[in-house]
Design a protein around this motif. Sequence first.
Motif, short mmCIF file in Angstrom:
data_model
loop_
_atom_site.label_atom_id
_atom_site.label_comp_id
_atom_site.label_asym_id
_atom_site.label_seq_id
_atom_site.Cartn_x
_atom_site.Cartn_y
_atom_site.Cartn_z
N VAL A 231 0.84 -1.21 0.00
CA VAL A 231 0.00 0.00 0.00
C VAL A 231 0.87 1.25 0.00
CG1 VAL A 231 -1.86 -1.19 1.23
CG2 VAL A 231 -0.27 0.26 2.52
N TRP A 232 0.26 2.35 -0.37
CA TRP A 232 0.96 3.63 -0.49
C TRP A 232 0.86 4.44 0.79
CZ3 TRP A 232 -1.97 8.43 -1.25
CH2 TRP A 232 -1.16 9.54 -1.51
N ALA A 233 -0.29 4.30 1.47
CA ALA A 233 -0.56 5.16 2.63
C ALA A 233 -1.34 4.39 3.69
CB ALA A 233 -1.35 6.39 2.21
N VAL A 234 -1.30 4.93 4.90
CA VAL A 234 -2.18 4.45 5.96
C VAL A 234 -3.10 5.60 6.37
CG1 VAL A 234 -0.87 2.54 6.95
CG2 VAL A 234 -0.27 4.89 7.57
N GLY A 235 -4.31 5.24 6.75
CA GLY A 235 -5.31 6.24 7.14
C GLY A 235 -5.76 6.01 8.57
N PRO A 236 -5.01 6.53 9.54
CA PRO A 236 -5.39 6.31 10.94
C PRO A 236 -6.46 7.29 11.41
CG PRO A 236 -3.41 7.64 10.86
CD PRO A 236 -3.76 7.31 9.42
N SER A 237 -7.16 6.89 12.45
CA SER A 237 -8.02 7.84 13.16
C SER A 237 -7.12 8.92 13.78
CB SER A 237 -8.79 7.13 14.26
OG SER A 237 -7.87 6.62 15.23
N LYS A 238 -7.72 10.06 14.07
CA LYS A 238 -6.94 11.15 14.68
C LYS A 238 -6.26 10.70 15.97
CE LYS A 238 -10.29 14.23 14.83
NZ LYS A 238 -11.01 15.51 14.99
N ASP A 239 -6.99 9.89 16.76
CA ASP A 239 -6.46 9.51 18.07
C ASP A 239 -5.19 8.68 17.98
OD1 ASP A 239 -8.46 10.90 19.25
OD2 ASP A 239 -9.60 9.17 19.95
N ARG A 240 -4.97 8.01 16.88
CA ARG A 240 -3.74 7.23 16.75
C ARG A 240 -2.52 8.14 16.59
NH1 ARG A 240 -3.84 1.99 16.76
NH2 ARG A 240 -5.85 1.01 16.40
N VAL A 241 -2.75 9.36 16.14
CA VAL A 241 -1.64 10.30 15.88
C VAL A 241 -1.45 11.25 17.06
CG1 VAL A 241 -0.89 12.20 14.39
CG2 VAL A 241 -1.91 10.12 13.39
N LEU A 242 -2.51 11.91 17.46
CA LEU A 242 -2.48 12.80 18.63
C LEU A 242 -3.58 12.33 19.58
CD1 LEU A 242 -1.99 16.37 17.08
CD2 LEU A 242 -0.36 15.08 18.43
N ASP A 247 -9.12 14.56 29.87
CA ASP A 247 -9.94 15.80 29.90
C ASP A 247 -10.34 16.26 28.50
OD1 ASP A 247 -7.66 16.87 28.78
OD2 ASP A 247 -7.30 18.34 30.36
N GLY A 248 -9.98 15.49 27.46
CA GLY A 248 -10.39 15.83 26.10
C GLY A 248 -9.40 16.70 25.34
N SER A 249 -8.32 17.11 25.98
CA SER A 249 -7.31 17.92 25.28
C SER A 249 -6.34 16.99 24.55
CB SER A 249 -6.57 18.81 26.27
OG SER A 249 -5.90 18.02 27.24
N LEU A 250 -5.60 17.57 23.58
CA LEU A 250 -4.64 16.77 22.82
C LEU A 250 -3.41 16.46 23.65
CD1 LEU A 250 -4.59 18.27 19.20
CD2 LEU A 250 -5.85 16.28 20.06
N ASP A 251 -2.97 15.21 23.57
CA ASP A 251 -1.74 14.80 24.24
C ASP A 251 -0.58 14.95 23.25
OD1 ASP A 251 -0.05 13.79 26.15
OD2 ASP A 251 -1.31 12.05 26.61
N ALA A 252 0.60 14.58 23.67
CA ALA A 252 1.78 14.63 22.79
C ALA A 252 1.59 13.62 21.66
CB ALA A 252 3.02 14.30 23.59
N PRO A 253 2.26 13.86 20.51
CA PRO A 253 2.13 12.92 19.38
C PRO A 253 2.60 11.52 19.75
CG PRO A 253 3.24 14.94 18.70
CD PRO A 253 3.11 15.02 20.18
N SER A 254 1.90 10.54 19.22
CA SER A 254 2.36 9.15 19.33
C SER A 254 3.52 8.96 18.34
CB SER A 254 1.22 8.19 18.97
OG SER A 254 0.99 8.26 17.57
N GLU A 288 -6.53 22.89 15.81
CA GLU A 288 -6.43 21.42 15.74
C GLU A 288 -5.72 21.00 14.45
OE1 GLU A 288 -9.92 19.14 14.79
OE2 GLU A 288 -9.28 17.47 16.05
N LEU A 289 -6.11 21.61 13.33
CA LEU A 289 -5.50 21.27 12.05
C LEU A 289 -3.99 21.53 12.07
CD1 LEU A 289 -8.36 22.79 9.93
CD2 LEU A 289 -7.57 20.43 9.65
N LEU A 290 -3.60 22.66 12.64
CA LEU A 290 -2.17 22.98 12.68
C LEU A 290 -1.40 22.05 13.60
CD1 LEU A 290 -2.43 26.88 12.60
CD2 LEU A 290 -1.44 25.39 10.83
N ALA A 291 -2.04 21.62 14.68
CA ALA A 291 -1.37 20.65 15.57
C ALA A 291 -1.07 19.36 14.82
CB ALA A 291 -2.25 20.37 16.79
N PHE A 292 -2.01 18.92 13.98
CA PHE A 292 -1.77 17.69 13.22
C PHE A 292 -0.76 17.93 12.09
CE2 PHE A 292 -4.40 14.16 14.65
CZ PHE A 292 -5.17 14.79 15.62
N ALA A 293 -0.81 19.11 11.48
CA ALA A 293 0.21 19.42 10.46
C ALA A 293 1.59 19.41 11.11
CB ALA A 293 -0.08 20.78 9.82
#
Length: 320
Positions: A231-242, A247-254, A288-293
């Motif tokens: 395969v060329w890519a993987v498509g994880p859920s957001k939670d797998r990355v951040l 408390d619902g806030s973003l943790d450090a990147p996995s 949120e978008l910038l955190a994932f970028a």
Amino acid sequence: MAHPPAVAPTVIAHRGASGYRPEHTLAAYRLAIAQGADMIEPDLVCTADGVLVARHENELGRTTDIGARPEFADRRTTKSVDGEQVTGWFSEDLTFAELRTVRAVERLPELRPGGTVYDGRFPVPSLDEVLDLARISSHRLGRTIGVYIEAKSPEHFRSVGLPLEQRLVDRLDAHGHRTAEDPVVLQSFAHDSLRELAALTALRLTVLLDDIPADDALSTPAALRELAAWVWAVGPSKDRVLPRRADGSLDAPSAFVADAHAADLAVHVWTFRAESPFLPVGLDAAEELLAFADAGIDGLFTDQPDLAVAALRELRRAAA
Ligand code: G3P
Ligand code: CA
């Protein structure tokens, strides 16, 4: 397989600009393209006469007005789909001509009252129409609009005598899409179906990974290296990355993005939705978008492509 450096994530319009128009309509895809999306995402199901159409699930009552159509009252039934009992009206029980008489409605009317303004206006498009829209828009705008396709419930459709894979590859071939250079990507949570597609086409493939324990084993560095063989890519859920804290806030990147990139896999994350119930505590949609970028992702599925294009504008300029 090589992928570009993660400087400006590809913006994939999830079910079209589904934050603003009833999902999976040409109107939703058109708006996404006008908002600057790089790719549009049709999910696909099949009609009784074998036509692939854009819907997130084969049950039609949630996103069309079929429940208000007396002529289809006798098609309401209960069946098992992907291990769940579902009651409603099913794409495989209508011909394409019959399906064309119903109209799309907003899936999330309380959350998206703006979308309900368009209830009853747009038909369910065929895959052919979506591909035509992408091709014509690309020509008109002078930029390539990609199509990121997910065939839904492949086991169910196989069980009712309507296998999706060859049908999908045949339609794509008819539109000239057959190589890794073509602007089409095939994605699936159903890895057996994706394996079958891999045997039928050289188009790029993405394995989707849900936020469920069963997919944990596919997210290890060794498993990602194995996936990269086909395969060329993987498509994880957001939670797998951040991941989110309690408390619902973003943790450090996995380690997921680093591990996937080390395996030479692109990372396309789902699904970014701008409304409050979907956002991490303490962040707006742009933040949120910038955190994932910043976490290095290569692409993102979003219901609001305009917000992603705006939030990522500087990154996209630098990458141009
Ligand atoms: O295909 C990526 C994302 O769309 C997966 O979720 O359920 O919206 O198809 P779903
Ligand atoms: Ca999808």
